[in-house]
Write an enzyme that holds these catalytic residues in place. Structure first.
Site, short mmCIF file in Angstrom:
data_model
loop_
_atom_site.label_atom_id
_atom_site.label_comp_id
_atom_site.label_asym_id
_atom_site.label_seq_id
_atom_site.Cartn_x
_atom_site.Cartn_y
_atom_site.Cartn_z
N THR A 150 0.87 -1.19 0.00
CA THR A 150 0.00 0.00 0.00
C THR A 150 0.90 1.23 0.00
OG1 THR A 150 -0.22 -0.23 2.41
CG2 THR A 150 -2.02 -1.08 1.04
N LYS A 176 4.32 -6.66 3.85
CA LYS A 176 4.02 -5.26 3.55
C LYS A 176 3.76 -4.54 4.86
CE LYS A 176 0.60 -3.25 3.41
NZ LYS A 176 -0.12 -2.32 4.38
N THR A 187 1.86 -3.96 12.63
CA THR A 187 0.84 -3.81 11.60
C THR A 187 1.41 -4.15 10.24
OG1 THR A 187 -0.19 -2.08 12.86
CG2 THR A 187 -0.80 -2.23 10.57
N GLU A 269 6.64 5.20 7.30
CA GLU A 269 6.21 6.40 6.58
C GLU A 269 6.98 7.63 7.07
OE1 GLU A 269 1.72 4.68 5.80
OE2 GLU A 269 2.09 6.07 7.47
N ASN A 392 0.03 11.20 6.89
CA ASN A 392 -1.11 10.61 7.58
C ASN A 392 -2.23 11.59 7.86
OD1 ASN A 392 -0.69 7.62 8.29
ND2 ASN A 392 1.31 8.54 8.59
#
Length: 397
Positions: A150, A176, A187, A269, A392
Site C-alpha cells: 500500500t 508489507k 501492523t 512512513e 497521515n
C-alpha cells in the site's frame, strides 16, 4: 543473494496483478497457490476491531489442508459488517472454484483504507487474471509481493536455503507495512512459504515464538491495525522435521523474520532512521521488552533521533516511566556505541561529533542498561518526521 533473486521453495505458484481497486493502477491482487495440501499456521492482530479476513483466517488455521492465499490491497475490508464477511468468503470461494479445492482451504488477507466495501466485480476479475498468471518463477513471486503493497516505498522479501538431514530446504517470505506499525502484531501482512515438512501443531507454536522476537518487536507509530496477519505455509511431503533439525529450521526462520520486520521499520512512513534499542540488566526478559517498547514509542526519543540529538535525558527517563523496576544508580546508556551516561551520571562527550554520527547512519543504536538483572531484549523503531505527519493527515483525503 541480490534483491532481484530468491530461493523459491518447491510446491508453490505465485501471481500479482492489477484489478482496479487502487486508483493509481498499481497491482492490487496477489495469489499464492499450491497443488498439494499445505500445513498452515497464523498469528493475527490483537486489536479488538478486526477485519473480516482476520476473522476468517483465524477460523481456518492451523490446518494441514490449505491450498491457497488470496490478498487484495487498497481496501482493508475492515469495519464493513456482514457484507465484509460475505465478501471475504466470496473471495475464497472464487479462488477455490478456479484452482479446484474446497473454499475452506483458501485463506484471505486485505489491506488498505478501513470502512469501504470491496468492489467485488473487480476483485473477482482480478482473481481470475491472477489464476491465469500463476507460475513458479522468481518474477511471479516478486509480482505477488508487489501486489500486497500500500504505502510501502519498496517491496519486502527475504529468502533462505539450508541443508537439514541431507535435504535442501528453502524459505521465501514477503511482507508489507510502513504505517500503523506496532505490536502485537506489528501492523502488516506477511506470508512465509517453505518446502520443509512440519506438523500443524508445531508450525503454529513455532510461528508464535518467531513472531514474538521479530514482528512483535518493531514499531513505527504505536498504532496496532485491524488486519495484521502473519502466515506460515509449508509444502513439505517428507518426514516432519524433528529434534535438532527442527531447532535449526526455527533459528533460520527467526533470522529471516527479524530481517523482514526491520524492513517494515526502515520503510516507516517518512522515516529517516531506524532505532535499535537493546535493553539489558532488567529483572527478566519480559521487563526488558516493556522498557525497550516504551523507549521506542516515545515521540521525544523518536524526534531526537530524527534531529541527531543525543538527548540522553529523554532516553533514560522513558525507561523510568515504563512501569518496570529499574536501578537508577546502575542505569547506563550508549548511543552509537559511545557511552554518554554511566551508573546514573552523565559523562562528558562531544555532542556535535555524536550528533553527526547519528545523522549519517541509517541505524542508530541505543544500548540501555537498567540494573544488574539478567533480563534483556532488542527492539526496533523508526524515527518521527514531519513527512509522517503530513502523509497521515491527508491519507484518506
Amino acid at each position: 543473494m541480490s534483491k532481484s533473486s530468491i530461493y523459491l521453495p518447491a510446491g508453490f505458484r505465485f501471481a500479482g496483478v492489477t484489478c482496479g481497486i487502487k486508483a493509481s493502477g498499481k497491482p492490487d491482487v496477489s495469489l499464492i497457490v499450491s497443488d498439494r495440501p499445505l500445513v498452515a499456521a497464523g498469528v493475527y492482530t490483537t486489536n479488538q476491531i478486526v477485519a473480516a479476513p482476520v476473522v476468517l483466517c483465524r477460523s481456518r488455521t492451523p490446518s494441514s489442508t490449505v491450498r491457497a492465499v488470496v490478498t487484495n490491497s487498497g481496501n482493508a475490508n475492515a469495519c464493513t459488517g456482514s457484507q465484509g464477511d460475505a465478501d471475504a468468503k466470496a473471495m475464497c470461494a472464487h479462488v477455490a472454484s478456479l484452482v479446484g479445492c474446497d473454499e475452506t482451504d483458501v485463506l484471505v488477507m486485505s489491506t488498505g483504507v478501513i470502512g469501504k466495501l470491496l468492489p467485488m466485480e473487480k476483485v473477482k476479475s482480478g482473481i481470475e487474471h491472477a489464476v491465469a498468471e500463476l507460475a513458479d518463477r522468481e518474477e511471479a513471486f516478486f509480482a505477488a509481493a508487489e501486489a500486497i503493497r500500500t504505502t510501502d516505498k519498496d517491496r519486502k522479501t527475504e529468502s533462505r536455503e539450508l541443508e537439514l538431514g541431507g535435504e535442501s530446504i528453502r524459505i521465501a517470505a514477503m511482507a508489507k507495512g510502513a504505517g500503523m506499525i506496532a505490536p502485537n502484531m506489528a501492523t502488516m501482512l506477511s506470508v512465509i512459504c517453505t518446502d520443509a515438512s512440519i506438523e500443524p501443531k508445531e508450525a503454529n507454536a513455532m510461528l508464535r515464538r518467531v513472531a514474538r522476537v521479530s514482528y512483535n518487536r518493531v514499531s513505527v507509530d504505536g498504532h496496532t491495525s485491524t488486519n495484521d496477519t502473519l502466515l506460515l505455509l509449508a509444502s513439505g511431503t517428507g518426514t516432519p522435521l524433528q529434534g535438532d533439525s527442527l531447532c535449526l529450521f526455527e533459528q533460520e526462520l527467526t533470522e529471516l523474520a527479524i530481517q523482514l520486520a526491520k524492513q517494515l521499520v526502515e520503510d516507516g512512513e517518512g522515516a529517516t532512521h531506524v532505532m535499535q534499542i537493546r535493553v539489558t540488566g532488567a529483572t527478566n526478559d519480559a521487563s526488558a521488552e516493556t522498557i525497550a517498547k516504551t523507549v521506542a514509542a516515545s515521540p521525544l526519543v523518536k524526534t531526537a533521533i530524527t534531529g541527531g540529538d543525543p538527548n540522553w535525558g529523554r532516553m533514560v527517563s522513558a525507561a523510568g516511566y515504563a512501569g518496570e523496576p529499574i536501578e537508577p544508580a546502575k542505569v547506563s546508556l550508549r548511543v552509537c556505541e559511545e557511552l554518554i551516561y554511566e551508573n546514573g551520571t552523565p559523562l562528558k562527550f562531544d555532542a556535535a561529533s555524536l550528533s553527526a554520527t547519528m545523522k549519517e547512519h541509517p541505524q542508530v543504536n541505543l544500548d540501555l542498561c537498567v540494573g544488574g538483572g539478567n533480563g534483556e531484549a532488542v527492539y526496533w523503531s523508526s524515527d518521527l518526521t514531519t513527512d509522517y505527519v503530513r502523509f497521515n493527515s491527508e491519507y484518506t483525503t
